[in-house]
Scaffold this active site. Structure first.
Site, PDB file in Angstrom:
ATOM      1  N   CYS A   1     -11.086   3.257  -1.030  1.00  6.83           N
ATOM      2  CA  CYS A   1      -9.845   3.768  -0.442  1.00  6.83           C
ATOM      3  C   CYS A   1      -9.579   2.975   0.837  1.00  6.83           C
ATOM      4  O   CYS A   1     -10.517   2.684   1.587  1.00  6.83           O
ATOM      5  CB  CYS A   1     -10.000   5.256  -0.134  1.00  6.83           C
ATOM      6  SG  CYS A   1      -8.600   5.947   0.762  1.00  6.83           S
ATOM      7  N   THR A   2      -8.312   2.652   1.034  1.00 13.42           N
ATOM      8  CA  THR A   2      -7.929   1.828   2.194  1.00 13.42           C
ATOM      9  C   THR A   2      -8.481   2.320   3.533  1.00 13.42           C
ATOM     10  O   THR A   2      -8.767   1.521   4.416  1.00 13.42           O
ATOM     11  CB  THR A   2      -6.392   1.801   2.308  1.00 13.42           C
ATOM     12  OG1 THR A   2      -5.893   3.136   2.140  1.00 13.42           O
ATOM     13  CG2 THR A   2      -5.788   0.879   1.272  1.00 13.42           C
ATOM     14  N   HIS A   3      -8.588   3.643   3.665  1.00 11.34           N
ATOM     15  CA  HIS A   3      -8.937   4.214   4.967  1.00 11.34           C
ATOM     16  C   HIS A   3     -10.437   4.200   5.271  1.00 11.34           C
ATOM     17  O   HIS A   3     -10.844   4.307   6.420  1.00 11.34           O
ATOM     18  CB  HIS A   3      -8.451   5.661   5.049  1.00 11.34           C
ATOM     19  CG  HIS A   3      -6.964   5.819   5.088  1.00 11.34           C
ATOM     20  ND1 HIS A   3      -6.143   5.323   4.103  1.00 11.34           N
ATOM     21  CD2 HIS A   3      -6.154   6.399   6.005  1.00 11.34           C
ATOM     22  CE1 HIS A   3      -4.879   5.612   4.409  1.00 11.34           C
ATOM     23  NE2 HIS A   3      -4.868   6.257   5.552  1.00 11.34           N
TER      24      HIS A   3
ATOM     25  N   TYR B   1      -0.377   8.408  -2.306  1.00 11.05           N
ATOM     26  CA  TYR B   1      -0.415   8.149  -3.747  1.00 11.05           C
ATOM     27  C   TYR B   1      -1.617   8.862  -4.374  1.00 11.05           C
ATOM     28  O   TYR B   1      -1.638   9.090  -5.572  1.00 11.05           O
ATOM     29  CB  TYR B   1      -0.574   6.650  -4.027  1.00 11.05           C
ATOM     30  CG  TYR B   1       0.661   5.778  -3.846  1.00 11.05           C
ATOM     31  CD1 TYR B   1       1.844   6.277  -3.300  1.00 11.05           C
ATOM     32  CD2 TYR B   1       0.633   4.444  -4.243  1.00 11.05           C
ATOM     33  CE1 TYR B   1       2.954   5.451  -3.136  1.00 11.05           C
ATOM     34  CE2 TYR B   1       1.742   3.621  -4.099  1.00 11.05           C
ATOM     35  CZ  TYR B   1       2.898   4.118  -3.537  1.00 11.05           C
ATOM     36  OH  TYR B   1       3.987   3.301  -3.392  1.00 11.05           O
ATOM     37  N   GLY B   2      -2.604   9.158  -3.540  1.00 10.58           N
ATOM     38  CA  GLY B   2      -3.895   9.643  -4.037  1.00 10.58           C
ATOM     39  C   GLY B   2      -3.852  10.946  -4.807  1.00 10.58           C
ATOM     40  O   GLY B   2      -4.750  11.245  -5.576  1.00 10.58           O
TER      41      GLY B   2
ATOM     42  N   ASP C   1       0.871  -1.177   0.000  1.00  7.95           N
ATOM     43  CA  ASP C   1       0.000   0.000   0.000  1.00  7.95           C
ATOM     44  C   ASP C   1       0.909   1.227   0.000  1.00  7.95           C
ATOM     45  O   ASP C   1       2.108   1.125   0.266  1.00  7.95           O
ATOM     46  CB  ASP C   1      -0.895  -0.023   1.259  1.00  7.95           C
ATOM     47  CG  ASP C   1      -1.787   1.205   1.349  1.00  7.95           C
ATOM     48  OD1 ASP C   1      -2.328   1.635   0.307  1.00  7.95           O
ATOM     49  OD2 ASP C   1      -1.932   1.770   2.450  1.00  7.95           O
TER      50      ASP C   1
ATOM     51  N   CYS D   1      -3.683  -0.838  -2.194  1.00  6.18           N
ATOM     52  CA  CYS D   1      -3.975   0.583  -2.412  1.00  6.18           C
ATOM     53  C   CYS D   1      -4.895   0.759  -3.632  1.00  6.18           C
ATOM     54  O   CYS D   1      -4.565   0.299  -4.730  1.00  6.18           O
ATOM     55  CB  CYS D   1      -2.651   1.301  -2.649  1.00  6.18           C
ATOM     56  SG  CYS D   1      -2.806   3.049  -2.940  1.00  6.18           S
ATOM     57  N   ASN D   2      -6.015   1.432  -3.433  1.00  2.07           N
ATOM     58  CA  ASN D   2      -6.941   1.671  -4.547  1.00  2.07           C
ATOM     59  C   ASN D   2      -6.302   2.580  -5.594  1.00  2.07           C
ATOM     60  O   ASN D   2      -6.494   2.375  -6.795  1.00  2.07           O
ATOM     61  CB  ASN D   2      -8.227   2.317  -4.039  1.00  2.07           C
ATOM     62  CG  ASN D   2      -9.082   1.364  -3.236  1.00  2.07           C
ATOM     63  OD1 ASN D   2     -10.052   0.825  -3.730  1.00  2.07           O
ATOM     64  ND2 ASN D   2      -8.719   1.144  -1.982  1.00  2.07           N
TER      65      ASN D   2
HETATM   66  N1  DGL Z   1      -3.988   3.891   0.069  1.00  7.29           N
HETATM   67  C1  DGL Z   1      -4.606   4.975  -0.657  1.00  7.29           C
HETATM   68  C2  DGL Z   1      -5.806   4.416  -1.450  1.00  7.29           C
HETATM   69  O1  DGL Z   1      -6.389   3.396  -1.115  1.00  7.29           O
HETATM   70  C3  DGL Z   1      -5.025   6.109   0.257  1.00  7.29           C
HETATM   71  C4  DGL Z   1      -3.860   6.919   0.772  1.00  7.29           C
HETATM   72  C5  DGL Z   1      -3.077   7.580  -0.335  1.00  7.29           C
HETATM   73  O2  DGL Z   1      -3.554   8.549  -0.954  1.00  7.29           O
HETATM   74  O3  DGL Z   1      -1.972   7.113  -0.602  1.00  7.29           O
HETATM   75  O4  DGL Z   1      -6.180   5.012  -2.424  1.00  7.29           O
END
Ligand code: DGL
Length: 270
Positions: free
Chosen positions: A188-190, A42-43, A10, A73-74
């Site tokens: 999204c993971t969160h 990454y978003g 992720d 990670c999405n």
């Molecule tokens: N892990 C990212 C996602 O699932 C969220 C955090 C990020 O922006 O890196 O998109």
């Protein structure tokens, strides 16, 4: 049987929500988790950068002798999956494709996808859902403020001002969709960490879909089909990050509780 670990990566430690789902469906498996905290988030990064980071993450996990990889990670899943599948020769499960399959077989009338700017801009959820089932209407909404709010622990104390701010933020992003959608993909993971808050705003009867769950089920299927499941002998879980700050430790503790060892690794050297 294959006792080698599953690799999960992720952008950071939010993907531990996906790890939890993998543990739930595959309790006998060893896991090596890599959070690329050095390059988080990454978003809001460019597509090229996210692809580059994803390749490095995958190379690191392969150097650890993993038998399969989960792109937790999405944002990475939305742009890097085809490149990784083309480049590396092992089972790779992202969080988008299995989710799309879950949704399409459910046949809801209307689905809302929420995620980071990177994920929403890619339109990958939308195009994949409609190509499997063109009767489903797909809308989307980037919710960039959710990640920092979750990492700040806004969901923890229901009496706090921060919790009220979280409720207002959810309303800000989702008000247009209230009463208009059958399902919401928490892309999204969160977001699974604020599942209850999203559910109580968007209303009863709306199905919330957790991509981590869909991916874990898919991974289980693939390992079963290929006789790659482990029997749990000498099972372990290892957590690596590319930058280990106090903040990272706090977020890991918030998601996983105490007692998780975290190691920093310089993956450009692997
Ligand atoms: N892990 C990212 C996602 O699932 C969220 C955090 C990020 O922006 O890196 O998109």
């Amino acid at each position: 049987m294959d006792r080698r670990p599953i690799g999960i990566f992720d952008s950071g430690v939010g993907g531990l929500t996906v790890l939890k789902q993998v543990v739930r469906f595959l309790p006998n498996e060893s896991i090596i988790y890599l959070g690329d905290t050095k390059h988080l988030p990454y978003g809001d990064k460019s597509k090229d950068a996210v692809i580059r980071f994803s390749i490095e993450n995958t190379k690191f996990l392969i150097s650890q002798d993993v038998k399969a990889i989960v792109i937790a990670c999405n944002s990475a899943s939305s742009v890097a999956t085809p490149v990784l599948k083309e480049k590396f020769n092992l089972p790779i499960v992202d969080v988008i494709e299995p989710t799309v399959e879950c949704v399409a077989s459910d046949s809801p009338k209307s689905v809302l996808v929420i995620g980071t700017i990177r994920t929403i801009r890619s339109k990958v959820f939308n195009s994949k859902i409609t190509s499997l089932n063109s009767n489903i209407s797909v809308s989307d909404r980037a919710c960039p403020v959710f990640v920092p709010m979750v990492e700040e622990g806004a969901f923890i104390d229901k009496d706090s001002d921060l919790y009220k701010a979280l409720e207002k933020t959810i309303s800000h992003y989702l008000a247009d969709f209230k009463g208009k959608v059958d399902s919401v993909i928490m892309g999204c993971t969160h977001y699974p960490l604020i599942r209850d808050e999203i559910a109580s705003f968007i209303g009863d009867g709306v199905k919330l879909i957790d991509p981590g769950e869909c991916s874990a089920i898919k991974l289980k299927e693939i390992l079963e089909q290929n006789e790659m499941l482990s029997d749990g002998y000498h099972k372990f879980t290892k957590l690596y990050v590319t930058d280990l700050s106090e903040r990272t430790r706090e977020v890991v503790k918030m998601i996983m509780g105490n007692g998780i060892e975290i190691e920093e690794v310089n993956i450009s050297e692997t």
